[in-house]
Scaffold this active site. Structure first.
Site, PDB file in Angstrom:
ATOM      1  N   ASP A  63      24.722  56.808 -20.094  1.00  0.00           N
ATOM      2  CA  ASP A  63      25.892  56.483 -20.918  1.00  0.00           C
ATOM      3  C   ASP A  63      27.223  56.665 -20.205  1.00  0.00           C
ATOM      4  OD1 ASP A  63      24.299  55.863 -23.005  1.00  0.00           O
ATOM      5  OD2 ASP A  63      24.558  57.750 -24.071  1.00  0.00           O
ATOM      6  N   HIS A 109      31.937  55.627   8.784  1.00  0.00           N
ATOM      7  CA  HIS A 109      32.131  55.656   7.330  1.00  0.00           C
ATOM      8  C   HIS A 109      31.557  56.918   6.701  1.00  0.00           C
ATOM      9  CE1 HIS A 109      32.547  51.019   7.556  1.00  0.00           C
ATOM     10  NE2 HIS A 109      33.714  51.620   7.698  1.00  0.00           N
ATOM     11  N   ASP A 112      40.471  60.333   6.894  1.00  0.00           N
ATOM     12  CA  ASP A 112      40.883  58.961   6.572  1.00  0.00           C
ATOM     13  C   ASP A 112      40.968  58.897   5.055  1.00  0.00           C
ATOM     14  OD1 ASP A 112      41.179  56.249   6.116  1.00  0.00           O
ATOM     15  OD2 ASP A 112      39.680  55.637   7.601  1.00  0.00           O
ATOM     16  N   ASP A 130      46.404  53.732   3.352  1.00  0.00           N
ATOM     17  CA  ASP A 130      45.224  53.927   4.210  1.00  0.00           C
ATOM     18  C   ASP A 130      45.677  54.646   5.482  1.00  0.00           C
ATOM     19  OD1 ASP A 130      42.816  53.725   5.520  1.00  0.00           O
ATOM     20  OD2 ASP A 130      42.848  51.535   5.720  1.00  0.00           O
ATOM     21  N   HIS A 138      35.394  49.394  16.655  1.00  0.00           N
ATOM     22  CA  HIS A 138      35.951  48.629  15.528  1.00  0.00           C
ATOM     23  C   HIS A 138      37.268  47.966  15.932  1.00  0.00           C
ATOM     24  CE1 HIS A 138      38.914  51.807  14.615  1.00  0.00           C
ATOM     25  NE2 HIS A 138      37.940  52.692  14.757  1.00  0.00           N
ATOM     26  N   HIS A 180      43.539  45.833   9.688  1.00  0.00           N
ATOM     27  CA  HIS A 180      43.182  44.844   8.658  1.00  0.00           C
ATOM     28  C   HIS A 180      44.391  44.693   7.747  1.00  0.00           C
ATOM     29  CE1 HIS A 180      42.679  48.423   6.106  1.00  0.00           C
ATOM     30  NE2 HIS A 180      41.986  48.945   7.103  1.00  0.00           N
ATOM     31  N   HIS A 208      40.879  46.741   2.304  1.00  0.00           N
ATOM     32  CA  HIS A 208      40.706  45.642   3.258  1.00  0.00           C
ATOM     33  C   HIS A 208      41.153  44.405   2.499  1.00  0.00           C
ATOM     34  CE1 HIS A 208      37.388  48.042   5.563  1.00  0.00           C
ATOM     35  NE2 HIS A 208      38.588  48.542   5.705  1.00  0.00           N
ATOM     36  N   GLU A 264      45.043  51.099  13.624  1.00  0.00           N
ATOM     37  CA  GLU A 264      44.143  52.243  13.595  1.00  0.00           C
ATOM     38  C   GLU A 264      43.142  52.303  14.757  1.00  0.00           C
ATOM     39  OE1 GLU A 264      41.082  51.996  10.504  1.00  0.00           O
ATOM     40  OE2 GLU A 264      42.147  50.267   9.665  1.00  0.00           O
ATOM     41  N   TYR A 315      35.434  57.369  19.946  1.00  0.00           N
ATOM     42  CA  TYR A 315      34.327  58.121  19.346  1.00  0.00           C
ATOM     43  C   TYR A 315      33.287  58.394  20.424  1.00  0.00           C
ATOM     44  CZ  TYR A 315      36.817  55.840  15.579  1.00  0.00           C
ATOM     45  OH  TYR A 315      37.813  55.376  14.754  1.00  0.00           O
ATOM     46  N   ARG A 344      40.704  59.047  15.332  1.00  0.00           N
ATOM     47  CA  ARG A 344      41.346  57.787  14.897  1.00  0.00           C
ATOM     48  C   ARG A 344      42.733  58.162  14.390  1.00  0.00           C
ATOM     49  NH1 ARG A 344      37.620  56.006  12.106  1.00  0.00           N
ATOM     50  NH2 ARG A 344      38.111  56.529   9.961  1.00  0.00           N
ATOM     51  N   GLU A 358      45.757  56.278  12.155  1.00  0.00           N
ATOM     52  CA  GLU A 358      45.975  55.053  11.366  1.00  0.00           C
ATOM     53  C   GLU A 358      47.252  55.136  10.551  1.00  0.00           C
ATOM     54  OE1 GLU A 358      42.967  54.336   8.319  1.00  0.00           O
ATOM     55  OE2 GLU A 358      43.522  52.215   8.255  1.00  0.00           O
TER      56      GLU A 358
HETATM   57  N1  GLY Z   1      39.728  53.470   5.227  1.00  0.00           N
HETATM   58  C1  GLY Z   1      39.111  52.280   5.583  1.00  0.00           C
HETATM   59  C2  GLY Z   1      39.656  51.736   6.825  1.00  0.00           C
HETATM   60  O1  GLY Z   1      40.379  52.417   7.521  1.00  0.00           O
HETATM   61  O2  GLY Z   1      39.468  50.598   7.145  1.00  0.00           O
HETATM   62 MN    MN Z   2      41.381  54.166   6.882  1.00  0.00          MN
HETATM   63 MN    MN Z   3      42.013  51.030   7.567  1.00  0.00          MN
END
Ligand code: GLY
Ligand code: MN
Ligand code: MN
Length: 439
Positions: free
Chosen positions: A36, A240, A257, A268, A347, A351, A358, A381, A385, A403, A405
């Site tokens: 529920d 992730h 992050d 972000d 990566h 974005h 995103h 960003e 790694y 990272r 960002e």
């Molecule tokens: N937090 C997701 C990214 O940095 O793309």
């Molecule tokens: Mn991010």
């Molecule tokens: Mn991002």
């Protein structure tokens, strides 16, 4: 966001639509968490962008030039009992008065009313194949008109994807949108500053997450724009990672992050800093390399630059730096061509950012990377790694994930960093963390 902002957006979309067309959009549905219990409702971003209407079980029709009204909203009628159990909802009157619908109908009447609105239109814009119910509603309206063709009804003959028109609009942020994004950025920056000062060896990743959420919420931003990543040491090499369950160790770095959502717009931000407040020598060297890459990428954000330029700038700096540190061997230009950096930087450098973290919008026009233009917002960003599994790498580099960002607005002259209020240089971070617990 004012109702005139939403009206302006609907008008702008309708101006872009071809003659004798309508657009149909569906709200998000409610997602069940368990039995529920439902997940907190989050409106579909396209629907929210055009209406500000944040309820499920709704369909919006935009019919440019329709004499009896261009903005038609189908939604749940007001129900007193429902109001007592689950709270406020607009109802048909609210749809008209608060949300500016020219006509509002019970969602249960969709199948009987939609064919009449569609009759005589040549084209229907909608996000084909995304919402099963919307696909069904559009097709049943078309079939209803086909059945009445001998009585003079005209079913539409073309179905066009709405995304192209609408997502191009969403890519360019208005002043009102930028004000909201600045606030999302400011509150998120506060949360990162707080997390830095709360951090110490021996506490758990989820305790740092709770500091972030606390700071978001106490400023009225109840939702994270996406699940926060709070990743100590080796966990930072899982791109992730959201389990946030491990203890933070002396001598490790912590990668966070996290960003808040403000009125449907995301921030972000990523920062990486030492759990104990002091970078070790190898950590500092790698950190300063990522920072140099990030600054070079931000430098490349300006009108007329191509979307890929900030990424290329970051890759240049990272690859040269990795060679200098002995982590890659060979000539930088050859290593870039062979994408050797991907072992440690897998990566892209960013974005689009907006209502979706995103965000929507094309990255290419035809086969070419699109030029950046004022009003676009993107993340920058880069990262490195080096997981423990890199057995051929000197052990001093292993277990380090970094990272950095920020959220960046393209302006007429260059760019503006919307998330600049978080310490970023080694000296700034160490000084801020050294000041203890009074964020
Ligand atoms: N937090 C997701 C990214 O940095 O793309
Ligand atoms: Mn991010
Ligand atoms: Mn991002």
């Amino acid at each position: 966001m004012s109702s005139s902002e939403f009206r302006h957006r609907r008008k702008a979309l309708m101006r872009k639509m071809k003659k004798r067309s309508i657009a149909v959009l569906a709200s998000a549905g409610v997602a069940v968490r368990n039995r529920d219990v439902e997940f907190p409702f989050r409106q579909d971003s396209d629907f929210l962008y055009l209406s500000g209407f944040s309820e499920p079980e709704a369909i919006m029709v935009l019919a440019p030039g329709r004499a009896s009204g261009e903005f038609i909203l189908f939604c749940r009628p007001y129900d007193q009992t429902k109001a007592i159990w689950t709270g406020k909802h607009a109802g048909l009157e609210g749809a008209r008065q608060e949300f500016g619908a020219d006509e509002a109908y019970d969602i249960e009447e969709l199948d009987s009313i939609l064919p009449g609105i569609m009759d005589g239109c040549e084209r229907v814009y909608y996000s084909i194949g995304v919402h099963e119910e919307l696909d069904g509603a559009v097709m049943s309206a078309v079939n209803a008109l086909r059945e009445k063709a001998r009585a003079g009804a005209h079913p539409p003959s073309q179905f066009l994807n709405l995304d192209g028109l609408l997502h191009e609009m969403r890519l360019f942020k208005s002043e009102a949108e930028l004000a909201v994004m600045r606030r999302a950025g400011e509150v998120s920056a506060r949360a990162h500053r707080r997390a830095m000062q709360a951090c110490r060896p021996g506490i758990y990743e989820f305790q740092i997450e709770s500091e972030l959420v606390h700071e978001f919420m106490r400023h009225g931003l109840r939702y994270q724009a996406y699940p926060s990543i709070v990743a100590g040491g080796e966990n930072a090499c899982i791109l992730h990672y959201t389990e946030n369950k491990d203890v933070l160790s002396d001598g490790d770095l912590l990668l966070i992050d996290a960003g808040a959502e403000c009125d449907g717009y995301a921030a972000d931000i990523t920062r990486t800093f030492p759990v104990n407040g002091r970078f070790s020598e190898p950590q500092r060297k790698l950190y300063e390399l990522v920072l140099a890459a990030q600054l070079a990428a931000i430098e490349a954000v300006r009108p007329g630059a191509r979307w890929i330029d900030p990424h290329d700038a970051a890759v240049q700096v990272l690859t040269k730096g990795l060679v200098k540190l002995g982590l890659l061997k060979g000539r930088a230009s050859k290593l870039i061509k062979e994408e050797a950096y991907k072992r440690f930087y897998m990566h892209r450098t960013g974005h689009w950012l907006g209502m979706d973290v995103h965000d929507v919008g094309d990255y290419k026009i035809g086969d070419e990377w699109r030029p950046l233009e004022p009003g676009m917002v993107l993340t920058v960003e880069p990262g490195l790694y080096i997981s423990r599994s890199c057995q051929d790498v000197d052990p001093m580099w292993r277990g380090i994930g970094i990272r950095i960002e920020d959220d960046v607005l393209v302006t007429k002259r260059g760019c503006e960093v919307l998330t600049a209020q978080v310490p970023k240089s080694v000296a700034e971070i160490e000084a801020w963390m050294g000041q203890g617990n009074d964020a």
